[in-house]
Motif scaffolding. Structure first.
Motif, PDB file in Angstrom:
ATOM      1  N   THR A 188      43.568  73.314  91.469  1.00  0.00           N
ATOM      2  CA  THR A 188      42.224  72.699  91.300  1.00  0.00           C
ATOM      3  C   THR A 188      42.411  71.594  92.366  1.00  0.00           C
ATOM      4  O   THR A 188      41.692  71.220  93.262  1.00  0.00           O
ATOM      5  CB  THR A 188      41.798  72.600  90.138  1.00  0.00           C
ATOM      6  N   ILE A 194      40.898  70.031  95.892  1.00  0.00           N
ATOM      7  CA  ILE A 194      40.177  68.718  96.279  1.00  0.00           C
ATOM      8  C   ILE A 194      40.840  67.982  97.393  1.00  0.00           C
ATOM      9  O   ILE A 194      40.260  67.559  98.138  1.00  0.00           O
ATOM     10  CB  ILE A 194      40.177  68.163  95.144  1.00  0.00           C
ATOM     11  N   CYS A 199      37.563  61.742  87.489  1.00  0.00           N
ATOM     12  CA  CYS A 199      36.651  62.745  86.827  1.00  0.00           C
ATOM     13  C   CYS A 199      37.252  63.935  87.341  1.00  0.00           C
ATOM     14  O   CYS A 199      37.009  65.049  86.821  1.00  0.00           O
ATOM     15  CB  CYS A 199      35.393  62.813  87.206  1.00  0.00           C
ATOM     16  N   SER A 200      38.223  64.094  88.478  1.00  0.00           N
ATOM     17  CA  SER A 200      38.967  65.201  89.027  1.00  0.00           C
ATOM     18  C   SER A 200      39.772  65.729  88.168  1.00  0.00           C
ATOM     19  O   SER A 200      40.088  67.146  87.986  1.00  0.00           O
ATOM     20  CB  SER A 200      39.407  65.030  90.434  1.00  0.00           C
ATOM     21  N   PHE A 237      38.427  67.678  85.053  1.00  0.00           N
ATOM     22  CA  PHE A 237      37.534  68.789  85.864  1.00  0.00           C
ATOM     23  C   PHE A 237      38.543  69.922  86.049  1.00  0.00           C
ATOM     24  O   PHE A 237      38.314  71.167  85.935  1.00  0.00           O
ATOM     25  CB  PHE A 237      36.967  68.496  87.182  1.00  0.00           C
ATOM     26  N   THR A 268      39.839  61.453  80.707  1.00  0.00           N
ATOM     27  CA  THR A 268      38.444  61.391  80.446  1.00  0.00           C
ATOM     28  C   THR A 268      37.898  59.964  80.117  1.00  0.00           C
ATOM     29  O   THR A 268      37.124  59.390  80.939  1.00  0.00           O
ATOM     30  CB  THR A 268      37.821  62.444  79.511  1.00  0.00           C
ATOM     31  N   PRO A 270      27.160  59.994  87.410  1.00  0.00           N
ATOM     32  CA  PRO A 270      28.388  60.422  86.884  1.00  0.00           C
ATOM     33  C   PRO A 270      28.569  59.702  85.249  1.00  0.00           C
ATOM     34  O   PRO A 270      29.374  60.203  84.449  1.00  0.00           O
ATOM     35  CB  PRO A 270      29.640  60.320  87.691  1.00  0.00           C
ATOM     36  N   CYS A 330      31.663  70.194  84.734  1.00  0.00           N
ATOM     37  CA  CYS A 330      31.446  70.607  85.965  1.00  0.00           C
ATOM     38  C   CYS A 330      30.203  69.487  86.676  1.00  0.00           C
ATOM     39  O   CYS A 330      30.506  69.279  87.948  1.00  0.00           O
ATOM     40  CB  CYS A 330      31.085  72.164  85.995  1.00  0.00           C
ATOM     41  N   THR A 375      29.606  66.690  86.281  1.00  0.00           N
ATOM     42  CA  THR A 375      30.166  65.405  86.321  1.00  0.00           C
ATOM     43  C   THR A 375      30.936  65.360  87.447  1.00  0.00           C
ATOM     44  O   THR A 375      30.838  64.478  88.357  1.00  0.00           O
ATOM     45  CB  THR A 375      30.995  64.855  85.184  1.00  0.00           C
ATOM     46  N   PHE A 376      31.868  66.304  87.747  1.00  0.00           N
ATOM     47  CA  PHE A 376      32.596  66.406  88.944  1.00  0.00           C
ATOM     48  C   PHE A 376      31.530  66.695  90.118  1.00  0.00           C
ATOM     49  O   PHE A 376      31.693  65.853  91.306  1.00  0.00           O
ATOM     50  CB  PHE A 376      33.266  67.510  88.932  1.00  0.00           C
ATOM     51  N   THR A 428      29.826  63.172  91.051  1.00  0.00           N
ATOM     52  CA  THR A 428      30.826  62.495  91.953  1.00  0.00           C
ATOM     53  C   THR A 428      30.999  62.767  93.420  1.00  0.00           C
ATOM     54  O   THR A 428      30.971  61.831  94.273  1.00  0.00           O
ATOM     55  CB  THR A 428      32.374  62.462  91.236  1.00  0.00           C
ATOM     56  N   CYS A 485      32.323  77.697  90.357  1.00  0.00           N
ATOM     57  CA  CYS A 485      32.100  77.274  88.941  1.00  0.00           C
ATOM     58  C   CYS A 485      31.105  78.297  88.298  1.00  0.00           C
ATOM     59  O   CYS A 485      31.326  78.631  87.062  1.00  0.00           O
ATOM     60  CB  CYS A 485      31.637  75.750  88.665  1.00  0.00           C
TER      61      CYS A 485
END
Length: 984
Positions: free
Chosen positions: A142, A146, A198-199, A202, A226, A266, A295, A297-298, A301, A339
Motif C-alpha cells: 500500500t 502511494i 495518515c498514510s 491507512f 495515528t 482530515p 479510508c 481520512t486518507f 488528505t 477501498c
C-alpha cells in the motif's frame, strides 16, 4: 551524508538536472520492485520474500533521501538552470529561507511530501520488525503504491528538476515575502507531517482488509502513528493560524479560506476515528465504521492536496493552476473504487457473519449494482430536468427573479426525481440482488450491541457524527462555488460569515459532547452514577452563566454580543439571536469541561491515595498534604508514571483541556474591536483600556529591502506597557508591491494588533489599523497543552526485554522534544511579516454604525485587481469609492437589504460574501441539514434495531437463574484488570 554530498558535487554541471530526473525514475523502479515483491510475500507467506520487500522499502527510502538532498543542494548552490530553483530563490536569501523554498512551490512541496512519507515508511518498517508478519506485505504494498503515485506525478507533470527554456538566469525571482516568515519554516512541514502520517494507519487498514484480520490488531499496531498524525494535524493547523495572524495583516487567524478548510477536514475525521476505535477495542463494535473513517481520512488528505494544487479554487494559499489536478482525480477514483470493493469483499468479517464465497459475491455484486443504479438515476434525473440551453437568453426573457424561480423549480424536480430513482435503485439492489443471492444463508450475527443510550459508547458515537457533520458542512461549503458554476452556471463565493454562522451551533454541540462523554460509563450507566458525575460540572456551568451575565460587561466581555444578520427574515433573526449568545455558551461550556476534567483527575488521585502501598506511580513517594502538592506541581511526572492504559486515558483528558483553552480563545473573537485612525507624531488614540501614542516614523535599509517603521508607545492608565513598530517593507525585487508588517503586544487578556497603512513623507502622518483581539493568547497556550497531552498518550511503553536505562532515555527524549517545542511556540518574537502581493489590498475599514457593518461585511469589492476582498477590509481606491457611494444611500434612508439587493443586481451573485438565500442557492445549507436529519433518522432506526436484537437475546428471568460469577464475561475481567493497573 558527507560522501553523498561530495558525490553530488562531483557530478558534471550539465548532467545535474538529468541526474535529478534519473533519481525520480530510480525511486519509481525501486518502489515498483518493492510493491511486486510485497504482494508475492503476501501470497506465498515466505519470510525471505518479505525480507526482500523490507530491504526494497529501505532502498526506496534511501533514494528519496538522495533526491531531496539533490534539490536542496541546487538551492544552496544557486543552480538557476532549474526552473523551480530560479522561481523560488535568489542569491540574497539566507540559508534558512533557501531551505524553506524547498517546499515553497508546487513541485518541491510534492517532493517534500514524498520525503516525509519515506521517513514514515522507514520508521514503520523498522518498528514492525518480526511483528504482524501477515499484515506486513500488504502494508508495504500500500505504501509503495502511494510512493508510485507521487513519483509519476513529479516525473510527468511536476518535475522539480525541470530546466528553464532560456537556460540559467543570473539570479532568481526570490521567495514570496509571504513565505519569508518563521512560521512558514515550520508550518508546512508540520501540516505535511500530519497529512502524510495518515498514510500509515491507512496502510494498516488496507492490510487488515486484505488479510481479514479485522479485530483490534491493526488498530493497536497503528495507534501511535495515528496519534502522531493527529497531533501534527493539530500543530500544523495551529501554526497556519499563527502564520495568518502575524503575516496576512487583517487582524484574524482563521478566515475559512478553501485551503484552510482542506487542511482541517482530515483533522475532524481522524479525531472521530481516534475516539471510535476505543469502542471496537473494548466492545468489538463499529468495525465497518472504523474502516470507513480511516479510508475517508486518507481520501481527505489526498483531496485536500488536490484542492490546493489543482488551481480549481482561488486562495491566498493555493498554488497556480496546473494539469496535475487530473492525476489526483484519477488517483482518488482508484482509491475509492479499491477501498469500496475491498470493504464489500470483507463484508462478512466486518459484520461478524460466516464468510462464504457466495456471501462475498453477493456483497460485491450488490454494492456495485447500487453504484451503477445511482449513476443511472442521476443521468435520468438530468434528462427529466435538463439545464437551460442558453442561460443568458433565459435571463433576458425572464429577468433575474424569474430565472431564479425557474432554477429553483428545476432543482426541486431534479432532487425529487433523483431521490425516487435512487431509492428504487437501492431497493432493487438489496431485494432483487442481495436477497436472492443469499437465499438459504444465515445472516444472523453475534456482534455486541449498544445496551443503553446512557453509555459512553453512545456519546462517542454522537461525537463521531457531530465531527463528520462539521466536516461535511465544511466540505460542501468549500466546493459549493465549483458546484454552483458547474450546475447552475452561476459564480458565487462562500465567505467566513457563512461558516461562522452555521458551524457555531455544531461546534458548541460537539464541545458539549466532549465533556458529557467522559461522565458516562461503558455499556450502561445507572441514574445514581449519572447524578453524581453531572452534579459538579453542571453547577459550575450554571454558575459560569450567572457570573458572566453579572460581571462580563464590566470586565469588557459581555455575555451577549450582537452582529449583523446573515440573512433577512426569520431565519436571519434566529441566527443573529443564537450567535449573539455564543459568548456565554462558549464560556460556560468551557467551565463545564474544565470541571469534568478536574473531577476525573480527582477520582484518579483518590484511587491512588488508597493504594499507596502497592502503587507504582509517582505519588507513592509522598503522603498527606505533600501528595496533593506533588500531584499539582509534578503533574507531568504524575500522568507519565501511570500504567499504559491510564496514560492513554488521562493523556486524552489533557488533550481535551488544551481544546477547552483553545475554545476560550475562539470565544474572544466575539469581543474583537477594530479601529482605523490617522495620527501625527505625538498624538494619541484611545481604544478600550489602552492608549496608543504615535512617536514618529523611522527608516532602515538592508541588502534586500527598505523598511519604514511607525514607532508606537502603548500605555494603560499612564503607564507604558511596551513599544510597537508596525512597518512598510519595500523589497528591491518587488518595489511596486510594498508589504505591511504587523506588530503586536501580547497579554493574557488581549492582543493589541497594529498595521500601518501609509506614512506621509512630508507631514509624517501615519494611517493605522488597530485591532484589539481578546483572549487570542489562550489559543496558542491551549495548543501547547494539547501537544503535551498527545505526548503523554504516545509515551513509550516498557517492554519486558527492554532495559530500564533505554526506556528512561526514550521517555526523556520524548518529554524534552515536547517541552522544547512548547517553549519555542511560547517564546517566539512578537514582530512578524504581513500582507504582500497576494493580499496587498487587505486592511481594516472604519465602519461608523451597525448598518455600514452589515452592508460592507456582506459585499465584495469588484474592482477586478484584488481577489474579491470584502468591502469591510479592501483598501483599494475602487473600494473606497464604493463605500462612499453606499454610505450616501444609507444616509438617504435606503435599507441595508435594499442596498445589498441592488449591488447584487449590478455585479451578480459573485459580489456577495455568501450565496444569496434564494432559489437553488439555498442548497448550500439545505443539503447539509438534510444530511443531518437523515443521519439522525438513521441513528434512531439503528438504535431501535440494536435494542430489539439485544432484548431478543436476553434470557427470561423466570427460566434462567445465573449467579454473579456466571454473569461475568471477558469484558468485566478486562475492566477490573485495567482499574487495577490504573490504581497501581
Amino acid at each position: 551524508m558527507f560522501n553523498t554530498s561530495l558525490a553530488i558535487a562531483n557530478i558534471a554541471p550539465s548532467d545535474f538536472p538529468s541526474f535529478g530526473l534519473l533519481l525520480l525514475l530510480a525511486v519509481m523502479v525501486s518502489a515498483s520492485y518493492t510493491f511486486a515483491v510485497s504482494l508475492s510475500a503476501g501470497a506465498t507467506g515466505r519470510i525471505k520474500t518479505l525480507q526482500a520487500a523490507r530491504f526494497g522499502a529501505y532502498g526506496t527510502v534511501a533514494l528519496i533521501g538522495v533526491t531531496v538532498l539533490c534539490l536542496a543542494y541546487a538551492f544552496v548552490s544557486h543552480d538557476f538552470r532549474l526552473r523551480y530553483v530560479a522561481h523560488y530563490s535568489d542569491r540574497s536569501m539566507s540559508i534558512w529561507y533557501l531551505l524553506t523554498a524547498l517546499w515553497g512551490g508546487q513541485d518541491g512541496s510534492l517532493l517534500w511530501w514524498l520525503f516525509l512519507l519515506s521517513l514514515y515508511i522507514g520508521v514503520c518498517v523498522w518498528q514492525l520488525g518480526h511483528k504482524y508478519l501477515e499484515l506486513q506485505p500488504y502494508i508495504l504494498a500500500t505504501l509503495m503504491g502511494i510512493v508510485l503515485f507521487f513519483c509519476v506525478l513529479m516525473a510527468f507533470a511536476a518535475n522539480p528538476f525541470a530546466t528553464g527554456v532560456s537556460g540559467a538566469r543570473p539570479d532568481g525571482e526570490g521567495l514570496n515575502p509571504l513565505l519569508q516568515n518563521f512560521y512558514m519554516i515550520i508550518h508546512p512541514p508540520s501540516l505535511y507531517t500530519g497529512f502524510v502520517g495518515c498514510s500509515i494507519p491507512f496502510a494498516f487498514c488496507i492490510a487488515a482488509l486484505v488479510t481479514g484480520r479485522l479485530d483490534a490488531e491493526w488498530i493497536q499496531a497503528s495507534r501511535k502513528f495515528t496519534l502522531f498524525a493527529l497531533m501534527f494535524l493539530a500543530i500544523g493547523n495551529t501554526l497556519g493560524m499563527l502564520w495568518a495572524y502575524e503575516e496576512l495583516g487583517w487582524g484574524g487567524y482563521w478566515a475559512w479560506d478553501p485551503v484552510e478548510n482542506a487542511a482541517i477536514m482530515p483533522l475532524f475525521t481522524l479525531a472521530a476515528f481516534a475516539h471510535s476505535v476505543m469502542i471496537q477495542e473494548r466492545r468489538g463494535m463499529l468495525k465497518v465504521w472504523n474502516v470507513f473513517l480511516m479510508c475517508l481520512t486518507f481520501f481527505m488528505t489526498i483531496f485536500g492536496t488536490f484542492l490546493t494544487r489543482s488551481g480549481v479554487i482561488a486562495s491566498v494559499h493555493s498554488f497556480a493552476q496546473s494539469s496535475i489536478g487530473d492525476y489526483f482525480l484519477y488517483f482518488l477514483a482508484i482509491v475509492v473504487a479499491f477501498c469500496f470493493t475491498l470493504v464489500l469483499y470483507r463484508w462478512p468479517e466486518l459484520r461478524d457473519l460466516q464468510p462464504t464465497s457466495r456471501l462475498r459475491r453477493a456483497s460485491i455484486t450488490t454494492g456495485w449494482v447500487t453504484v451503477v443504479g445511482l449513476g443511472l438515476a442521476w443521468w435520468i434525473s438530468t434528462l427529466v430536468a435538463p439545464k437551460a440551453a442558453d442561460p443568458t437568453a433565459m435571463k433576458d426573457a425572464l429577468g433575474a427573479e424569474g430565472l431564479a424561480a425557474a432554477e429553483l423549480k428545476r432543482t426541486l424536480i431534479l432532487v425529487v426525481a433523483f431521490s425516487c430513482l435512487a431509492g428504487a435503485a437501492v431497493y432493487a439492489a438489496v431485494e432483487l440482488v442481495f436477497r436472492r443471492m443469499t437465499t438459504g444463508l444465515s445472516l444472523k450475527n453475534a456482534r455486541p450491541r449498544f445496551e443503553s443510550v446512557l453509555s459512553r459508547e453512545f456519546t462517542f458515537l454522537l461525537n463521531n457524527f457531530g465531527l463528520l457533520i462539521i466536516m461535511f458542512f465544511v466540505l460542501f461549503g468549500t466546493t459549493f462555488p465549483m458546484l454552483s458554476e458547474a450546475v447552475w452556471k452561476e459564480k458565487v463565493t462562500v465567505g467566513p460569515l457563512h461558516f461562522n454562522a452555521w458551524l457555531q451551533p455544531l461546534g458548541l454541540t460537539v464541545f458539549f459532547l466532549m465533556g458529557v462523554g467522559t461522565l458516562f460509563g461503558w455499556k450502561k450507566t445507572s441514574p445514581e452514577a449519572l447524578k453524581k458525575a453531572f452534579f459538579a460540572p453542571s453547577v459550575a456551568g450554571l454558575l459560569a452563566v450567572a457570573v458572566h451575565f453579572l460581571f462580563g460587561k464590566k470586565l469588557g466581555f459581555p455575555a451577549v454580543a450582537w452582529s449583523p444578520p446573515l440573512y433577512g427574515g426569520i431565519m436571519g433573526s434566529a441566527f443573529q439571536a443564537f450567535n449573539a449568545i455564543t459568548p456565554v455558551l462558549g464560556f460556560s461550556l468551557a467551565i463545564f469541561n474544565i470541571v469534568v476534567i478536574v473531577q476525573e483527575f480527582v477520582y484518579l488521585y483518590r484511587s491512588q491515595a488508597k493504594a499507596t502501598e502497592t502503587s507504582r506511580t509517582f505519588l507513592r513517594h509522598f503522603s498527606g498534604a505533600s501528595r496533593i502538592f506533588a500531584a499539582i506541581v509534578g503533574f507531568p511526572a504524575w500522568v507519565i508514571s501511570l500504567a499504559p492504559a491510564g496514560r492513554r486515558r488521562y493523556g486524552g483528558y489533557v488533550v481535551h483541556l488544551g481544546i477547552v483553552l483553545m475554545f476560550l480563545g475562539f470565544t474572544g473573537k466575539s469581543w474583537t474591536v477594530d479601529k482605523e485612525t490617522s495620527l501625527a507624531p505625538g498624538q494619541t488614540y484611545q481604544i478600550e483600556h489602552l492608549t496608543v501614542q504615535y512617536v514618529g516614523p523611522r527608516m532602515e535599509v538592508d541588502t534586500s529591502k527598505r523598511m519604514v517603521f511607525a514607532d508606537i508607545r502603548v500605555l494603560e492608565n499612564g503607564k507604558e506597557l511596551g513599544k510597537l513598530s508596525p512597518a512598510k517593507f519595500i523589497y528591491k525585487k518587488m518595489p511596486e508591491s510594498p508589504t505591511s508588517e504587523v506588530s503586536m503586544l501580547h497579554s493574557i487578556r488581549d492582543d493589541l494588533y497594529l498595521v500601518v497603512g501609509s506614512i506621509n513623507p512630508e507631514t509624517k502622518v501615519a494611517s493605522l489599523q488597530i485591532h484589539l483581539n481578546p483572549l487570542v493568547g489562550w489559543i496558542w497556550f491551549g495548543a501547547i497543552v494539547l501537544i503535551f497531552g498527545s505526548f503523554v498518550c504516545m509515551w513509550p511503553e516498557l517492554e519486558p526485554e527492554e532495559s530500564r536505562v533505554w526506556h528512561a532515555a526514550r521517555g526523556a527524549g520524548a518529554v524534552a522534544a515536547s517541552i522544547t517545542l512548547g517553549f519555542v511556540l511560547a517564546l517566539l518574537p512578537v514582530q512578524a511579516f504581513a500582507q504582500t502581493t497576494a493580499t496587498q489590498h487587505a486592511g481594516s475599514v472604519q465602519m461608523d454604525n451597525f448598518a455600514e457593518k452589515q452592508v460592507f461585511s456582506q459585499l465584495r469589492c469588484m474592482c477586478g485587481t484584488c481577489p474579491r476582498e470584502l468591502l469591510s477590509s479592501c483598501a483599494c481606491s475602487t473600494a473606497d469609492a464604493t463605500r462612499e457611494r453606499l454610505r450616501m444611500r444609507l444616509q438617504h434612508g435606503d435599507t441595508p437589504d435594499q442596498i445589498i439587493s441592488d449591488y447584487t443586481a449590478e455585479y451578480g451573485t459573485a459580489s456577495l460574501a455568501i450565496p444569496p438565500n434564494t432559489g437553488a442557492m439555498r442548497s448550500i445549507y439545505i443539503v447539509p441539514i438534510v444530511a443531518l436529519i437523515g443521519t439522525g433518522v438513521g441513528l434512531t432506526i439503528a438504535l431501535k434495531k440494536w435494542r430489539a436484537n439485544a432484548d431478543a437475546a436476553k434470557p427470561k428471568a423466570s427460566t434462567v437463574a445465573l449467579d454473579e460469577s456466571a454473569r461475568r464475561d471477558d469484558y468485566d475481567d478486562r475492566i477490573d484488570a485495567e482499574l487495577k493497573d490504573l490504581d497501581g
